[in-house]
Design an enzyme around this catalytic site. Structure first.
Site, PDB file in Angstrom:
ATOM      1  N   ASP A 169      -8.850  -7.867   2.076  1.00  0.00           N
ATOM      2  CA  ASP A 169      -9.659  -6.742   2.560  1.00  0.00           C
ATOM      3  C   ASP A 169     -10.129  -6.932   4.006  1.00  0.00           C
ATOM      4  OD1 ASP A 169      -9.320  -5.543   0.151  1.00  0.00           O
ATOM      5  OD2 ASP A 169     -11.315  -5.967  -0.627  1.00  0.00           O
ATOM      6  N   LYS A 199     -19.779  -3.720  -2.887  1.00  0.00           N
ATOM      7  CA  LYS A 199     -19.094  -2.668  -3.650  1.00  0.00           C
ATOM      8  C   LYS A 199     -18.313  -3.272  -4.815  1.00  0.00           C
ATOM      9  CE  LYS A 199     -14.942  -1.056  -2.121  1.00  0.00           C
ATOM     10  NZ  LYS A 199     -13.862  -1.119  -3.103  1.00  0.00           N
ATOM     11  N   CYS A 239       1.590   4.861 -10.845  1.00  0.00           N
ATOM     12  CA  CYS A 239       2.129   3.524 -11.127  1.00  0.00           C
ATOM     13  C   CYS A 239       2.664   3.448 -12.550  1.00  0.00           C
ATOM     14  CB  CYS A 239       1.048   2.472 -10.996  1.00  0.00           C
ATOM     15  SG  CYS A 239       0.326   2.412  -9.376  1.00  0.00           S
TER      16      CYS A 239
HETATM   17  C1  UD1 Z   1      -9.859  -6.122  -6.147  1.00  0.00           C
HETATM   18  C2  UD1 Z   1     -10.753  -5.467  -5.129  1.00  0.00           C
HETATM   19  C3  UD1 Z   1      -9.972  -5.119  -3.873  1.00  0.00           C
HETATM   20  C4  UD1 Z   1      -9.253  -6.364  -3.340  1.00  0.00           C
HETATM   21  C5  UD1 Z   1      -8.438  -7.030  -4.439  1.00  0.00           C
HETATM   22  C6  UD1 Z   1      -7.843  -8.372  -4.004  1.00  0.00           C
HETATM   23  C7  UD1 Z   1     -12.386  -4.369  -6.527  1.00  0.00           C
HETATM   24  C8  UD1 Z   1     -12.953  -3.086  -7.028  1.00  0.00           C
HETATM   25  N1  UD1 Z   1     -11.326  -4.267  -5.716  1.00  0.00           N
HETATM   26  O1  UD1 Z   1      -8.862  -5.160  -6.487  1.00  0.00           O
HETATM   27  O2  UD1 Z   1     -10.889  -4.634  -2.896  1.00  0.00           O
HETATM   28  O3  UD1 Z   1      -8.386  -5.998  -2.295  1.00  0.00           O
HETATM   29  O4  UD1 Z   1      -9.265  -7.286  -5.585  1.00  0.00           O
HETATM   30  O5  UD1 Z   1      -8.828  -9.219  -3.555  1.00  0.00           O
HETATM   31  O6  UD1 Z   1     -12.876  -5.437  -6.828  1.00  0.00           O
HETATM   32  N2  UD1 Z   1      -1.719  -7.114 -10.144  1.00  0.00           N
HETATM   33  C9  UD1 Z   1      -0.691  -7.038 -11.038  1.00  0.00           C
HETATM   34  N3  UD1 Z   1      -0.987  -6.674 -12.327  1.00  0.00           N
HETATM   35  C10 UD1 Z   1      -2.244  -6.423 -12.736  1.00  0.00           C
HETATM   36  C11 UD1 Z   1      -3.298  -6.519 -11.822  1.00  0.00           C
HETATM   37  C12 UD1 Z   1      -2.998  -6.863 -10.520  1.00  0.00           C
HETATM   38  O7  UD1 Z   1       0.461  -7.256 -10.698  1.00  0.00           O
HETATM   39  O8  UD1 Z   1      -2.451  -6.127 -13.919  1.00  0.00           O
HETATM   40  C13 UD1 Z   1      -1.431  -7.493  -8.734  1.00  0.00           C
HETATM   41  C14 UD1 Z   1      -1.766  -6.384  -7.764  1.00  0.00           C
HETATM   42  O9  UD1 Z   1      -0.733  -5.464  -7.641  1.00  0.00           O
HETATM   43  C15 UD1 Z   1      -1.996  -7.162  -6.485  1.00  0.00           C
HETATM   44  C16 UD1 Z   1      -2.615  -8.474  -6.981  1.00  0.00           C
HETATM   45  O10 UD1 Z   1      -2.283  -8.551  -8.372  1.00  0.00           O
HETATM   46  O11 UD1 Z   1      -0.791  -7.423  -5.857  1.00  0.00           O
HETATM   47  C17 UD1 Z   1      -4.110  -8.568  -6.829  1.00  0.00           C
HETATM   48  O12 UD1 Z   1      -4.715  -7.458  -7.431  1.00  0.00           O
HETATM   49  P1  UD1 Z   1      -6.161  -7.536  -8.092  1.00  0.00           P
HETATM   50  O13 UD1 Z   1      -6.756  -8.878  -7.804  1.00  0.00           O
HETATM   51  O14 UD1 Z   1      -6.077  -7.106  -9.501  1.00  0.00           O
HETATM   52  O15 UD1 Z   1      -6.943  -6.444  -7.254  1.00  0.00           O
HETATM   53  P2  UD1 Z   1      -7.965  -5.373  -7.806  1.00  0.00           P
HETATM   54  O16 UD1 Z   1      -8.804  -5.947  -8.878  1.00  0.00           O
HETATM   55  O17 UD1 Z   1      -7.280  -4.086  -8.033  1.00  0.00           O
END
Ligand code: UD1
Length: 424
Positions: free
Chosen positions: A303, A21, A115
């Site tokens: 996850d 996914k 958010c």
């Molecule tokens: C992706 C996955 C999700 C998984 C996560 C971490 C997809 C579609 N989803 O989510 O299943 O749980 O990676 O492995 O691929 N953060 C910030 N600022 C940002 C972006 C992220 O502070 O601009 C923080 C988030 O709040 C979180 C951490 O970084 O605490 C990791 O998030 P991120 O790696 O971005 O997760 P997703 O890409 O949303």
């Protein structure tokens, strides 16, 4: 939707994983970087994939699905504004911002549900676009990005965010000059996206390391690409085998992608047999206690934290799970406690004192991975459980109940998800 599970049966047999996914979603968004048609194979039939299809359709892209193939035709004039109701449903919708900026020089995407910039959500994505010359404003709940032409830049990510790495990588492909992402996420899905983009004519190197270099190109072509297997799905079925003390062969998994999970399963006492694209698990007894810290790849995936907690709830001792990637990701613990599990949450730690048995209960799945956790616990518990909110599970696990039934699980579903699929 709900699911009735009568637990206590060891799972036995073979289960086959679908495509990932978390690779399918960014790749579908990335397909609009070209004006040509692309076909993506091994796409899992999931609600999140449907949401991404609807999102692309809403901006004027033609998307058709047949079986596990998706045909994306982004040739028509694109709209730059994404609808709120779809972004609200899925955070990954934000991944269309980078590609839209490349194609149109402007994009408007609603702030993902509730958010604010600077707190949890997308600040790192935006910092990246800004460094590449985009003007970012927030108007009426939308984040608007505008640029005459994206320019390559050196971008350091404070956190190796998966989504930010992907969005910036896609923007970099269409930017003028070289973009470098430092402290980039290294997940296998990042490598898959880079391989997909390169198959369209992009020049991305270093994906899978913490430094990704992207040489911007003028034009990308359409492609046909098959995505990697889902390592989270594979991990979930391995844990399902372990928690029910059964013997399960998981096929279509790349063992190196699940190394951290296999290490912890081994530590818990599971016998594992790795093939080139399969892993077999045989669990002879109650698990030994195990300590886990979730981390970006190659660390233990956040996850898989929830499904693994179902296993540790049966541990022969006390286990500790530290969740370092997301805040408030222990909703499942309370529901497990209602089945008799002994779990204490202290900030980002869960202390799990293993018990010999759990008993079936009525349970509420609050999110996708919590739903998987409760299902696994119910499969191993004594008696009947009814899990509500199982529509969350279908965001990320295709044919979840069917696959478990083939392994001998006793599962009934109410209101199966329905969707018709057109021909390619
Ligand atoms: C992706 C996955 C999700 C998984 C996560 C971490 C997809 C579609 N989803 O989510 O299943 O749980 O990676 O492995 O691929 N953060 C910030 N600022 C940002 C972006 C992220 O502070 O601009 C923080 C988030 O709040 C979180 C951490 O970084 O605490 C990791 O998030 P991120 O790696 O971005 O997760 P997703 O890409 O949303």
């Amino acid at each position: 939707m709900s699911m009735i599970i009568r637990g206590g049966k060891p799972l036995r047999g073979i289960v086959r994983c679908d495509g990932a996914k978390n690779a399918a979603l960014p790749i579908m968004a990335g397909a609009i970087l070209s004006e040509d048609i692309s076909i993506i194979d091994s796409v899992p039939r999931l609600r999140d994939v449907e949401t991404m299809s609807d999102m692309l359709r809403s901006i004027g892209v033609s998307v058709r699905m047949a079986g596990t193939s998706v045909r994306i035709n982004p040739g028509k004039p694109l709209r730059h504004e994404a609808p709120y109701d779809l972004v609200r449903m899925m955070r990954a919708s934000f991944l269309i911002m980078g590609p839209l900026l490349v194609r149109l020089g402007t994009a408007a995407v609603p702030l993902p549900g509730g958010c604010a910039i600077g707190q949890r959500p997308v600040d790192l994505h935006l910092k990246g676009f800004q460094a590449m010359g985009a003007d970012i404003t927030v108007e009426g709940g939308f984040i608007r990005a505008r640029t005459k032409k994206l320019k390559g830049a050196e971008i350091y990510l404070d956190i190796p965010s998966v989504g930010a790495t992907e969005n910036i990588m896609m923007a970099g492909v269409g930017a003028e000059g070289v973009t470098v992402i430092e402290n980039a996420a290294q997940e296998p899905e990042i490598v898959d996206l880079a391989n997909f983009l390169n198959s369209m004519g992009a020049e991305v190197s270093g994906a899978g390391t913490s430094r990704i270099k992207i040489q911007g190109v003028k034009r990308l072509t359409g492609t046909r690409y098959s995505i990697i297997p889902d390592r989270i799905e594979a991990s979930t079925y391995l844990v399902a085998g372990a928690v029910t003390r059964g013997k399960v062969m998981v096929e279509n998994v790349i063992p190196t992608h699940v190394k951290s999970v296999l290490a912890k399963l081994k530590e818990s006492g599971a016998h594992l047999l790795e093939g080139s694209r399969s892993v077999e698990i045989d669990m002879p007894s109650r698990p030994m206690p195990v300590n886990i810290k979730t981390l970006p790849y190659p660390g233990f995936p956040t996850d898989v934290q929830a499904p693994f907690m179902a296993l540790l709830a049966f541990g022969q001792g006390t286990s500790l799970i530290s969740e370092t990637v997301f805040e408030n990701r222990f909703n499942h613990a309370e529901e497990l406690s209602r089945m008799g599990a002994k779990i204490k949450i202290e900030d980002s730690n869960a202390i799990i004192e293993g018990v010999p048995k759990l008993t079936g209960a009525s349970l509420q799945a609050t999110d996708l991975r919590a739903g998987a956790c409760l299902s696994l616990a119910a499969l191993a518990a004594e008696g009947k459980s009814e899990i509500f909110g199982t529509e969350h599970i279908y965001r990320g696990y295709s044919g979840f109940a069917t696959k478990l039934r083939l392994l001998g699980a006793d599962i009934e579903e109410t209101d199966l998800p329905r969707r018709s699929y057109a021909k390619l």
